[in-house]
Design an enzyme around this catalytic site. Structure first.
Site, PDB file in Angstrom:
ATOM      1  N   PHE A 140      39.206  -2.482  76.016  1.00 27.14           N
ATOM      2  CA  PHE A 140      38.438  -3.739  76.051  1.00 27.14           C
ATOM      3  C   PHE A 140      39.423  -4.894  75.943  1.00 27.14           C
ATOM      4  O   PHE A 140      40.134  -5.031  74.945  1.00 27.14           O
ATOM      5  CB  PHE A 140      37.402  -3.846  74.927  1.00 27.14           C
ATOM      6  CG  PHE A 140      36.586  -5.113  75.071  1.00 27.14           C
ATOM      7  CD1 PHE A 140      35.482  -5.152  75.911  1.00 27.14           C
ATOM      8  CD2 PHE A 140      36.972  -6.286  74.423  1.00 27.14           C
ATOM      9  CE1 PHE A 140      34.761  -6.331  76.092  1.00 27.14           C
ATOM     10  CE2 PHE A 140      36.241  -7.468  74.603  1.00 27.14           C
ATOM     11  CZ  PHE A 140      35.145  -7.486  75.435  1.00 27.14           C
ATOM     12  N   ASP A 225      47.740  -5.814  73.121  1.00 28.24           N
ATOM     13  CA  ASP A 225      46.581  -6.687  72.898  1.00 28.24           C
ATOM     14  C   ASP A 225      46.136  -6.498  71.450  1.00 28.24           C
ATOM     15  O   ASP A 225      45.487  -5.513  71.104  1.00 28.24           O
ATOM     16  CB  ASP A 225      45.455  -6.354  73.877  1.00 28.24           C
ATOM     17  CG  ASP A 225      44.256  -7.286  73.700  1.00 28.24           C
ATOM     18  OD1 ASP A 225      44.218  -8.027  72.692  1.00 28.24           O
ATOM     19  OD2 ASP A 225      43.360  -7.264  74.566  1.00 28.24           O
ATOM     20  N   LYS A 254      40.807 -14.115  68.163  1.00 29.82           N
ATOM     21  CA  LYS A 254      39.830 -13.874  67.097  1.00 29.82           C
ATOM     22  C   LYS A 254      40.226 -14.538  65.766  1.00 29.82           C
ATOM     23  O   LYS A 254      40.016 -15.727  65.624  1.00 29.82           O
ATOM     24  CB  LYS A 254      39.573 -12.374  66.968  1.00 29.82           C
ATOM     25  CG  LYS A 254      38.862 -11.848  68.242  1.00 29.82           C
ATOM     26  CD  LYS A 254      38.103 -10.563  68.051  1.00 29.82           C
ATOM     27  CE  LYS A 254      37.168 -10.326  69.222  1.00 29.82           C
ATOM     28  NZ  LYS A 254      37.608  -9.364  70.202  1.00 29.82           N
TER      29      LYS A 254
HETATM   30  C1  LIG Z   1      37.534  -9.532  71.678  1.00 33.83           C
HETATM   31  C2  LIG Z   1      38.707  -9.020  72.425  1.00 33.83           C
HETATM   32  C3  LIG Z   1      39.181  -9.671  73.581  1.00 33.83           C
HETATM   33  C4  LIG Z   1      38.478 -10.861  74.187  1.00 33.83           C
HETATM   34  O1  LIG Z   1      38.408 -11.953  73.330  1.00 33.83           O
HETATM   35  P1  LIG Z   1      37.334 -13.125  73.628  1.00 33.83           P
HETATM   36  O2  LIG Z   1      37.710 -14.201  72.657  1.00 33.83           O
HETATM   37  O3  LIG Z   1      35.980 -12.553  73.387  1.00 33.83           O
HETATM   38  O4  LIG Z   1      37.534 -13.535  75.048  1.00 33.83           O
HETATM   39  C5  LIG Z   1      40.309  -9.163  74.188  1.00 33.83           C
HETATM   40  N1  LIG Z   1      40.937  -8.082  73.710  1.00 33.83           N
HETATM   41  C6  LIG Z   1      40.518  -7.428  72.609  1.00 33.83           C
HETATM   42  C7  LIG Z   1      41.271  -6.241  72.114  1.00 33.83           C
HETATM   43  C8  LIG Z   1      39.373  -7.853  71.948  1.00 33.83           C
HETATM   44  O5  LIG Z   1      38.924  -7.185  70.884  1.00 33.83           O
END
Ligand SMILES: *Cc1c(COP(=O)(O)O)cnc(C)c1O
Length: 400
Positions: A140, A225, A254
């Site tokens: 994700f 990520d 986040k």
């Molecule tokens: C939540 C998340 C994203 C996307 O972040 P948004 O602020 O919702 O665009 C990307 N990578 C990971 C691992 C995430 O948990």
């Protein structure tokens, strides 16, 4: 207005791209939220780790309010007095050399993809327009058209094509598959150190060390990520620290915005982030003064080490208690620090039923997939509150 009124309003006027629990939150503090009827809940989701420091952390709110009273937006057409300090402090915290500030997590990932492609053409010498990025199944990374192009979740992709080419998918945790996927055209390998949305999947020991070795051998960037896994969630600043591995580029988001506003960043070495020249990338709000002031306050909290330590200590307690439920309501528990994915045993409630039953008992968390719950309380939660939440989970997974 009642809970039902607010829900009806949302259902009529907001798009139906979420399936929220029937709780309408009005106020929040620390690890608790209170709904419009005055009922208080423990937050066991933390806005998918955007609320690692809890709701309305006083130091973060103070930093935001202070900045609101000075200047909120300049655009990047001019310098402002928070940008360089934020970029330096975040780079130093993460052991990197440069920061590209953005807003949402998806934007940070998009930015990392652009940087990796440009690096491949200008530094590695990949023929123009042929760069590939290797990603993992069940990843994700966000919701943009390019990012859903390399999602393996059909719900996230269906009807949104045509998709962006240039991505190769391999099985997460399988180093051999990674080795087979890397070619002369590979710009980068993009991986989550722990796959959060997939159900808090921790890869096998040695996977990232091998990924690092393969990237070095083939002159490929390793992009981690850390948008959900980073910033103390697993007990360290970066979840990859557990593997003893350094990435070339990290995406953060986040919790970087302190649960106040969207703040994301790409951090990495000068050799890589330095490929961007004026006009090639940007964002009107990226790196704005309020975002930078909040981001600096977040870095300040992480520098104390207190939240990492809380995650480790409370996380050990969480995992030891959840571990006792395996074979006794749970099929499996995964995770690191104060972060767990729990699979409910066959015959038990579905994830949705369990999260609804937990909400009735005053604990908010959210299912991911059919039989999995994700547990990620704010790192400010007390041990007593944590135990209360775990007691509720124990009751719910044993019911039926
Ligand atoms: C939540 C998340 C994203 C996307 O972040 P948004 O602020 O919702 O665009 C990307 N990578 C990971 C691992 C995430 O948990």
């Amino acid at each position: 207005m009642t809970t039902a009124d607010f829900i009806a309003l949302d259902e009529q006027w907001s798009t139906h791209n979420y399936h929220p629990l029937p709780v309408v939150i009005a106020t929040a503090e620390g690890a608790s939220v209170t709904d419009v009827e005055g009922k208080t809940y423990l937050d066991f989701l933390s806005g998918y780790s955007a609320l690692n420091f809890g709701h309305r952390h006083p130091g973060l709110i103070a930093a935001a309010v202070e900045q609101f009273g000075r200047v909120t937006l300049t655009s990047r057409a001019f310098h402002h007095d928070q940008l360089g300090l934020f970029c330096r402090e975040l780079a130093e915290l993460t052991g990197t050399e440069m920061t590209l500030p953005m807003n949402s997590g998806a934007e940070a990932v998009e930015s990392a993809v652009k940087i990796a492609r440009k690096w491949a053409y200008r530094v590695k010498g990949v023929p123009d327009g042929t760069a590939e990025i290797v990603v993992a199944g069940s990843n994700f990374h966000g919701r943009t058209t390019t990012i859903v192009s390399f999602s393996t979740d059909e719900t996230a992709r269906a009807d949104f094509g045509p998709f962006t080419p240039g991505f190769v998918t391999v099985k997460y945790g399988d180093a051999e598959a990674l080795r087979d996927a890397i070619t002369e055209r590979t710009a980068a390998v993009l991986l989550e150190p722990v796959q959060g949305e997939a159900g808090v999947i921790v890869p096998p020991a040695g996977y990232f060390a091998e990924a690092r070795r393969l990237c070095d051998e083939h002159n490929v960037l390793l992009i981690a990520d850390e948008i959900q896994s980073g910033l103390a969630r697993t007990g360290t600043v970066l979840a990859l620290d557990h593997e003893g591995v350094r990435a070339d580029v990290y995406t953060l988001g986040k919790a970087l915005g302190g649960g106040i506003m969207p703040v994301s960043a790409v951090v990495g070495s000068k050799d890589v982030l330095g490929v961007l020249r004026p006009g090639e990338h940007g964002s009107t709000f990226g790196g704005n003064p309020v975002a930078c002031a909040i981001g600096r306050a977040v870095v300040g909290l992480l520098k104390t080490g207190e939240f990492q330590e809380r995650s480790r200590e409370l996380g050990a307690h969480l995992h030891s208690r959840l571990g006792e439920l395996v074979g006794n309501g749970l099929a499996e528990v995964r995770g690191r620090g104060l972060w767990a994915g729990i699979d409910i045993a066959p015959g038990g409630p579905t994830g949705r039923e369990a999260s609804t039953a937990l909400a009735e008992r005053g604990v908010l968390c959210k299912e991911t997939h059919d039989h999995t719950l994700r547990i990620a309380p704010p790192l400010v939660i007390s041990r007593e509150e944590l135990d209360r939440g775990i007691d509720a989970i124990t009751e719910v997974v044993k019911t039926r």
